[in-house]
Design an enzyme around this catalytic site. Structure first.
Site, PDB file in Angstrom:
ATOM      1  N   ALA A  70       0.838  -1.196   0.000  1.00  0.00           N
ATOM      2  CA  ALA A  70       0.000   0.000   0.000  1.00  0.00           C
ATOM      3  C   ALA A  70       0.871   1.243   0.000  1.00  0.00           C
ATOM      4  CB  ALA A  70      -0.921  -0.004   1.218  1.00  0.00           C
ATOM      5  N   ASP A  71       0.283   2.326  -0.477  1.00  0.00           N
ATOM      6  CA  ASP A  71       0.934   3.635  -0.409  1.00  0.00           C
ATOM      7  C   ASP A  71      -0.157   4.674  -0.209  1.00  0.00           C
ATOM      8  OD1 ASP A  71       3.523   5.165  -0.745  1.00  0.00           O
ATOM      9  OD2 ASP A  71       2.231   6.208  -2.181  1.00  0.00           O
ATOM     10  N   THR A  72       0.059   5.575   0.719  1.00  0.00           N
ATOM     11  CA  THR A  72      -0.956   6.581   1.051  1.00  0.00           C
ATOM     12  C   THR A  72      -0.429   7.980   0.786  1.00  0.00           C
ATOM     13  OG1 THR A  72      -1.858   5.132   2.766  1.00  0.00           O
ATOM     14  CG2 THR A  72      -2.448   7.465   2.902  1.00  0.00           C
TER      15      THR A  72
END
Length: 194
Positions: A70-72
């Site tokens: 994931a990357d936010t």
């Protein structure tokens, strides 16, 4: 039973999977996080998540595992806010978020053998006005320094959030509901991962 590999060093993503009762191992990715110019915030998050998952997959040797990456990022008026570079950058970000609406985009990439899932989940967040003394005190706590948009909803920064539309866990860094739906498609139903 398939093994879940979390391709992230984020303690928040680790905590979210633990809260859901999903046993997992952590394998940190060294993926390239540079992006081409002109890309949208939502697409940027998805691309980086995909790179992280692929980098970890390349290091595994035919394991019976499902990789979650994931990357936010935070988006304000079309500008992408990642983690602040320093305290001045944190103050710039928080000043912009104060009293306004912004979007938190978390790109997720899940690889299960030859199948892969890659998408972005978005949550709309409204913040109340953050007073100068609150902002300075919050930055002095160092909590904002390793978080996209310079705040953590699950910590002291949650005091500034007046409302949200979407997945709360997405703002923490991993859209739990969507991830669990994909894991079910991968043969890992919730509550049977023990």
């Amino acid at each position: 039973m398939k093994k879940i590999i979390l391709a992230s060093k984020s303690p928040r993503r680790h905590e979210i999977l633990n809260l859901a009762g999903l046993d997992h191992e952590i394998k940190v990715s060294d993926a390239d996080e540079r992006l081409p110019e002109g890309i949208s915030a939502a697409e940027a998050a998805r691309i980086i998540a995909e790179r992280k998952a692929l980098a970890v997959k390349a290091e595994l040797e035919n394991e019976n595992s499902v990789i979650i990456a994931a990357d936010t990022v935070v988006e304000v008026d079309g500008e992408i806010y990642g983690k602040p570079r320093d305290t001045a950058d944190a103050k710039r970000m928080l000043s912009k978020l104060s009293g306004s609406v912004h979007f938190v985009h978390t790109g997720i990439s899940i690889i299960d053998g030859d199948k892969s899932y890659s998408e972005t989940v978005t949550t709309e967040v409204t913040m109340r006005e953050i007073f100068e003394d609150e902002m300075d005190g919050y930055i002095d706590s160092f909590e904002p320094m390793d978080k996209a948009g310079a705040y953590g909803i699950q910590g002291m920064g949650g005091a500034f959030v007046s409302s949200l539309k979407g997945d709360y866990f997405n703002v923490m860094g991993l859209p739990l509901c969507r991830v669990c739906s994909i894991l079910r498609e991968c043969g890992i139903p919730l509550f049977e991962n023990k």
